[in-house]
Design an enzyme around this catalytic site. Structure first.
Site, PDB file in Angstrom:
ATOM      1  N   GLU A 168       0.832  -1.207   0.000  1.00 50.33           N
ATOM      2  CA  GLU A 168       0.000   0.000   0.000  1.00 50.33           C
ATOM      3  C   GLU A 168       0.865   1.256   0.000  1.00 50.33           C
ATOM      4  O   GLU A 168       0.522   2.265  -0.619  1.00 50.33           O
ATOM      5  CB  GLU A 168      -0.946   0.009   1.203  1.00 50.33           C
TER       6      GLU A 168
ATOM      7  N   HIS B 222       1.760   2.179  -3.446  1.00 54.07           N
ATOM      8  CA  HIS B 222       0.740   3.014  -4.107  1.00 54.07           C
ATOM      9  C   HIS B 222       0.892   4.470  -3.654  1.00 54.07           C
ATOM     10  O   HIS B 222       0.797   5.402  -4.459  1.00 54.07           O
ATOM     11  CB  HIS B 222      -0.662   2.542  -3.724  1.00 54.07           C
TER      12      HIS B 222
HETATM   13 ZN   LIG Z   1      -2.663  -2.636  -4.686  1.00 58.40          ZN
END
Ligand SMILES: [Zn+2]
Length: 711
Positions: A501, A504
């Protein structure tokens, strides 16, 4: 491979109508609603989460839609001849009030989805869908966009502007801008109906995750569970007014550890059935009829737009380009995955037999016996590893990685409002120049009304075409909160998710583009998981492990011998992981290739899995009635294959570091930033990848990464 969502301004960017300047005068008339006012305060303004109330949401969204339509009308009716600046750039400037309001609404939908909020969502989802159709079906506006896109002097625009014009044109056409009046009307009806069905679908899953749970009554029911799992279960019981008992909630983060450690086979079966039947219980929250309707409407919409199926429609706008190419990749990996499952099951059965239990491995045994095999074969105990994986230390570790690879520094701040006391905020700067990069919000813990899983969300995209606007991103997870004051220990798997995450988030934070529509993570669906999956690799680098994987009691770094065993076991259970994922991805693709026949989801799923020779010991990672990626919105529909597609790039890309000076090779990191993380959707991702790697990605690296034979 993590299969979390990227929200990135979901509502708006879905149609690439991010946009514009604040309609200051309209806003001034409604100062009482904080959803509508421009974000004030430091960092280019931040959401006024401390002032937001659910009852403000509907009026704010409705007012913001009106404001947006007014702005767009101005663009559409501009007496000047269509040009990039007065059309495309003007669109980028429009809709800012709605961007802000709908982002806050989206945060509530995914993290604060209370009984009070749900009626608002049911009411607003179709209205928002109708609003976006009204824009894409605006004939005058489309004519202007088309004129800019086809203009003979288009070559004078910058490459980013040319790509942005292409994106607008393509998105309008794909939304039905070229259809006749009747077809447009039908499109809009379909989209509104779909929006309502998506809401029904996700609220049903959430209801089953909240209303169903497994109560553990006494010590005997806790057999096999560690103290921290018992504490978590006691906490969950307390929040359900079942003090003195223990509760396994119906979410993955609660059920998976139970399946792994509980020695009560009967209770494992109960927990497993509860979890895999979410949305499939034949009651008021059953999703099967909803799925049938969604599939029919998607098929009809694809036909209206001139595509054979919804899969063909969706895949056109991806790296894969066609369902056939996506299927080819999936079906190429599938045989190796199920062959490995047979080996894994044989290992488990051997242990079960040696225990004299006289059982045959069933799906609710898989995780439990996998853990025993892990210990027997690799001398690796996840609980031993966990002692070194403190959530907060690992967070520091990933921030350190961001410093090394991206030159970012992170400083916690408290001068920014949050929507829940658990949320914390960091300011991100370029540590060489001191320039502000953006803000990172971190919402790590599970709570009622929060969607399960983990995801990244962009509250605001980076841009600089009129002025420099820093991005605001967030990472969200569902770690079960432990006792106050004690270190929260997480599994290796969860640690990888954390890094994923954050990948991202770094993709969003690295963005260095002009226009918000092409900013950050607003890239093709089957490309967006590449930066995030790539970052997972840095967790196991010696630098991170020796500095940040510290024992929660002694502070000692994780010993080399244990690291070696982790490495040796790195492809362990990959048969299971790849098969449960691919089964979901293949069913998703096949459902959307089936055309407009009436589909019985349970039957279709069963028959498809039979044809695939799905091992009976495994269930799909997301069964159809709970497949939020695919039925809570259009975003990942016929798109769950994206994780595998992206992982081909990931595995191949990490090779560039390995072939260089290692994971912290500054030259490779610079190429990665310049060609992948910073460029958003300003270039064709295949070109960006080639510039980074010097060639196209090869699938062999993926097979090796997963421990499968290469041909
Ligand atoms: Zn992802």
């Amino acid at each position: 491979m993590r299969d979390s969502f990227v929200r990135s301004g979901a509502l708006v960017v879905a149609l690439a109508i991010a946009g514009t300047a604040t309609a200051a005068n309209q806003e001034a008339k409604k100062p009482e609603n904080p959803m509508l006012t421009a974000w004030a305060g430091p960092y280019g303004g931040v959401p006024a989460f401390d002032k937001i109330k659910v009852e403000q949401m509907q009026p704010a969204l409705e007012a913001a839609m009106k404001i947006s339509l007014g702005e767009i009308d101005k663009v559409a009716n501009d007496p000047a001849a269509p040009a990039f600046e007065n059309t495309i750039a003007a669109m980028e400037r429009s809709g800012r009030t709605l961007d802000r309001a709908s982002n806050i609404y989206g945060i509530w939908s995914s993290t604060m989805n209370s009984a009070e909020f749900q009626p608002v969502e049911r009411e607003m989802a179709p209205k928002l869908a109708a609003f976006y159709d009204e824009i894409t079906q605006n004939e005058k506006l489309f004519k202007r966009i088309e004129a800019v896109y086809n203009a003979p002097d288009k070559a004078k625009l910058t490459p980013e502007q040319q790509r942005l014009a292409w994106i607008y044109y393509t998105n309008f056409v794909r939304s039905g801008a070229k259809l006749d009046e009747n077809a447009k009307k039908r499109m809009s009806e379909i989209n509104q109906e779909l929006a309502g069905l998506f809401t029904t679908f996700s609220q049903n899953v959430l209801a089953d995750e909240t209303d169903h749970y497994l109560v553990l009554e006494n010590e005997a029911d806790l057999a096999g569970l560690s103290q921290s799992l018992r504490d978590g279960a006691a906490g969950a019981a307390k929040s359900k007014n079942l003090e003195g008992k223990w509760v396994i909630t119906n979410t993955r983060s609660s059920v998976d550890p139970f399946l792994t450690y509980s020695t009560r086979r009967d209770l494992r079966e109960k927990a497993w059935r509860m979890f895999v039947n979410r949305g499939d219980n034949g009651d008021a929250h059953d999703n099967n009829a909803t799925i049938t309707k969604i599939l029919k409407l998607r098929a009809e919409r694809a036909k209206l737009l001139g595509y054979a199926t919804h899969a063909h429609y969706t895949l056109e706008n991806t790296m894969a380009k066609t369902p056939e190419r996506a299927l080819q990749l999936m079906e190429g990996v599938w045989p190796a995955a199920i062959a490995r499952v047979r080996e894994e099951v044989a290992d488990m059965q051997k242990i079960a037999d040696s225990e004299g239990t006289n059982i045959t491995i069933e799906p609710w045994d898989y995780k439990h016996y996998a853990e025993k095999v892990r210990k027997a074969k690799y001398d690796l105990d996840q609980n031993e590893v966990k002692q070194y994986l403190q959530l907060e230390k690992l967070r520091e570790g990933m921030m350190w990685v961001a410093g090394e690879l991206f030159g970012f520094s992170f400083t916690p701040v408290t001068n920014v409002p949050v929507y829940h006391a658990d949320v914390r905020v960091w300011e991100v700067k370029n540590r060489n120049t001191g320039k502000l990069v953006g803000l990172w919000y971190f919402d790590p813990y599970a709570r009622p009304g929060k969607r399960s899983g983990a995801w990244m969300n962009a509250y605001r995209n980076q841009e600089r075409f009129d002025k420099d606007i820093p991005t605001i991103v967030s990472n969200n997870a569902n770690f079960v909160k432990g006792k106050p004051g004690e270190a929260l220990l997480i599994s290796w798997d969860d640690a990888e998710t954390l890094f994923h995450e954050f990948g991202h988030a770094l993709h969003g934070l690295s963005s260095n583009v002009n226009y918000p529509t092409v900013s950050g993570t607003n890239v093709f669906r089957d490309y967006v998981e590449f930066p995030s999956q790539l970052l997972e690799h840095w967790l196991s680098t010696p630098e991170v492990l020796s500095k940040f994987a510290l024992h929660y009691k002694t502070g000692e770094p994780i010993p080399q011998a244990l690291r070696d065993r982790i490495k040796k076991a790195s492809t362990f259970n990959e048969g299971f992981a790849t098969t449960e994922y691919l089964a979901s991805a293949l069913v998703d693709m096949k459902l959307h290739l089936a055309g407009d026949q009436t589909i019985d989801p349970d039957k279709f799923e069963r028959e498809t899995l039979e044809q695939l020779h799905m091992p009976k010991e495994i269930v799909m990672r997301h069964r159809t009635p709970q497949f939020l990626h695919v039925f809570a919105g259009d975003g990942y529909s016929a798109g769950y294959y994206s994780y595998l597609w992206s992982d081909v790039l990931t595995a191949d890309a990490f090779g560039a570091f390995v072939e260089g000076k290692g994971p912290y090779d500054a030259d490779v990191a610079k190429r990665l930033r310049d060609n992948i993380f910073a460029v958003g959707n300003t270039i064709d991702p295949a070109d960006g990848y080639r510039k980074f790697r010097g060639r196209d990605a090869q699938v062999d690296a993926l097979m090796k990464k997963r421990g499968f034979p290469t041909n």
